[in-house]
Design an enzyme around this catalytic site. Structure first.
Site: not given
Length: 411
Positions: A116, A145, A189, A211-212, A288, A319
């Site tokens: 992204r 990745d 990753h 990255d968001d 997680d 997700s």
């Protein structure tokens, strides 16, 4: 009598002649059959000899090809070795460029990226807005990745960061049918990136971002204060910048921090000693949730703020935008520059926190009844709502519009 004897001899000679002739015929037939077999055998032998010569020629050609391929492989191996040495040298120089040797870093900051580029650019710009003045304390990395060229190009267009790339061609084997492969790739990753930063580049702490994300003005000061807590209190496993229930309508105090049994993630810092423990047993997927298991956090807790220091804008991702509109979009990102160096955070240590939290709960005004939401919104300050069991909690959570997830530590 003599004539009868003569006839008998004639008959005997005739019989002997017939027998001889029959035997000669049989011998001739047998010799012909053997001659045919011998001719066929000779022809077969010639054919085998020809095929053997052909196979010998093919083997010779293959042996020549094998020798050629071995030589080619040797050259390619040497070229790969030289290329790796060159890349290691470039990476080392890149790290030297972003790491100030005269300044011991508080933590490396890594942005986990994949495909992204537009999201990555927004995240980098948000970080650089506040990182530039403290770059020597917080060297910035982007770990990609895969090989999406737009992401690589975007990351390498910034001189203020170091780009590293995770290339993994090993096929993914999910444990259950229908699982999303991306969660397995993400776990791989994460392990690779943290191994790189802790073991190859020898950082003592790492802050993991995705990255968001956008960060708050006091993001780095917050984590510097958190680093001191991690060093002082070994009952703290990690420091997070995120509050799952940090929506605008539920938070108000940017100075308040909490200990939580629940790992929040989404912008968090851990130490090398913790990673030494986690790396050898890192899971194949869902890292997680795995980190939230008691067998892994071993009763240690996590620091999180009341008002988030990160904002997740990633509506599109692995997700699939789950819960984004309801829970993530309304999150409040702190906009107050808190002077964390002047703050006394001793209340967060294990010995002091139980009393501190008990005082907060005691001072909060109790709210009861089915109209708890209405009552809570008409009360100044903190409120306390007591629930009986999990279904009761989930009903209250639905009324307030917060996560119904039982695992989330609700405050």
């Amino acid at each position: 009598m003599r004539k009868i004897g003569c006839d008998r001899r004639c008959l005997f000679l005739i019989a002997a002649a017939v027998a001889f002739f029959y035997i000669q015929m049989r011998l001739y037939a047998t010799q012909s059959e053997y001659s045919d077999r011998l001719a066929a055998a000779l022809e077969s032998e010639n054919r085998c000899t020809s095929q053997s010569r052909l196979l010998i020629d093919q083997i010779s050609i293959h042996q020549t090809n094998i020798v050629s391929l071995e030589e080619q492989n040797r050259r390619q191996t040497e070229e790969c070795r030289q290329l790796k040495a060159l890349l290691d040298d470039l990476e080392r120089k890149g790290v030297q460029r972003v790491v100030d040797k005269s300044q011991v870093p508080v933590a490396a900051v890594v942005i986990m990226a994949c495909n992204r580029a537009d999201y990555l650019e927004r995240t980098i710009e948000s970080i650089l807005k506040y990182q530039s003045s403290v770059a020597s304390k917080y060297p910035l990395f982007v770990s990609q990745d895969g090989s999406d060229p737009s992401v690589r190009s975007k990351a390498m267009s910034y001189d203020q960061l170091m780009y590293i790339q995770h290339l993994d061609s090993e096929p993914v084997q999910t444990e259950r049918p229908g699982e999303i492969i991306a969660y397995y790739k993400i776990a791989r990753h994460y392990k690779w990136a943290m191994d790189q930063l802790f073991y190859k580049h020898n950082f003592s702490r790492v802050i993991i971002l995705e990255d968001d994300m956008e960060i708050a003005p006091d993001f780095f000061d917050y984590f510097e204060a958190g680093a001191a807590l991690l060093d002082k209190d070994k009952s703290i496993m990690a420091v997070s910048s995120w509050n799952d229930n940090g929506q605008k309508q539920f938070v108000h105090d940017p100075h308040e921090l909490y200990r939580s049994d629940f790992f929040p993630g989404l912008g968090w810092m851990l130490t090398k000693s913790i990673w030494d423990e986690l790396s050898p047993k890192w899971p194949k997927a869902y890292w997680d949730d795995w980190l939230r298991l008691k067998d892994n956090h071993k009763g240690r807790q996590f620091i999180r703020p009341e008002v988030c220091r990160t904002y997740n804008f990633g509506e599109h991702g692995s997700s699939l935008g789950q819960f984004f509109q309801q829970y993530l979009q309304p999150i409040k990102l702190n906009n107050v520059k808190v002077d964390w160096k002047a703050k006394d955070l001793s209340y967060l240590t294990k010995d002091n926190y139980t009393k501190h939290f008990a005082d907060i709960v005691r001072k909060a005004k109790p709210v009861h009844g089915t109209d708890a939401v209405l009552k809570a919104y008409n009360i100044e300050g903190d409120v306390r709502i007591q629930y009986r069991d999990q279904p009761d909690f989930e009903g209250i959570a639905r009324q307030f519009g917060i996560f119904e997830e039982w695992k989330v530590f609700l405050l």
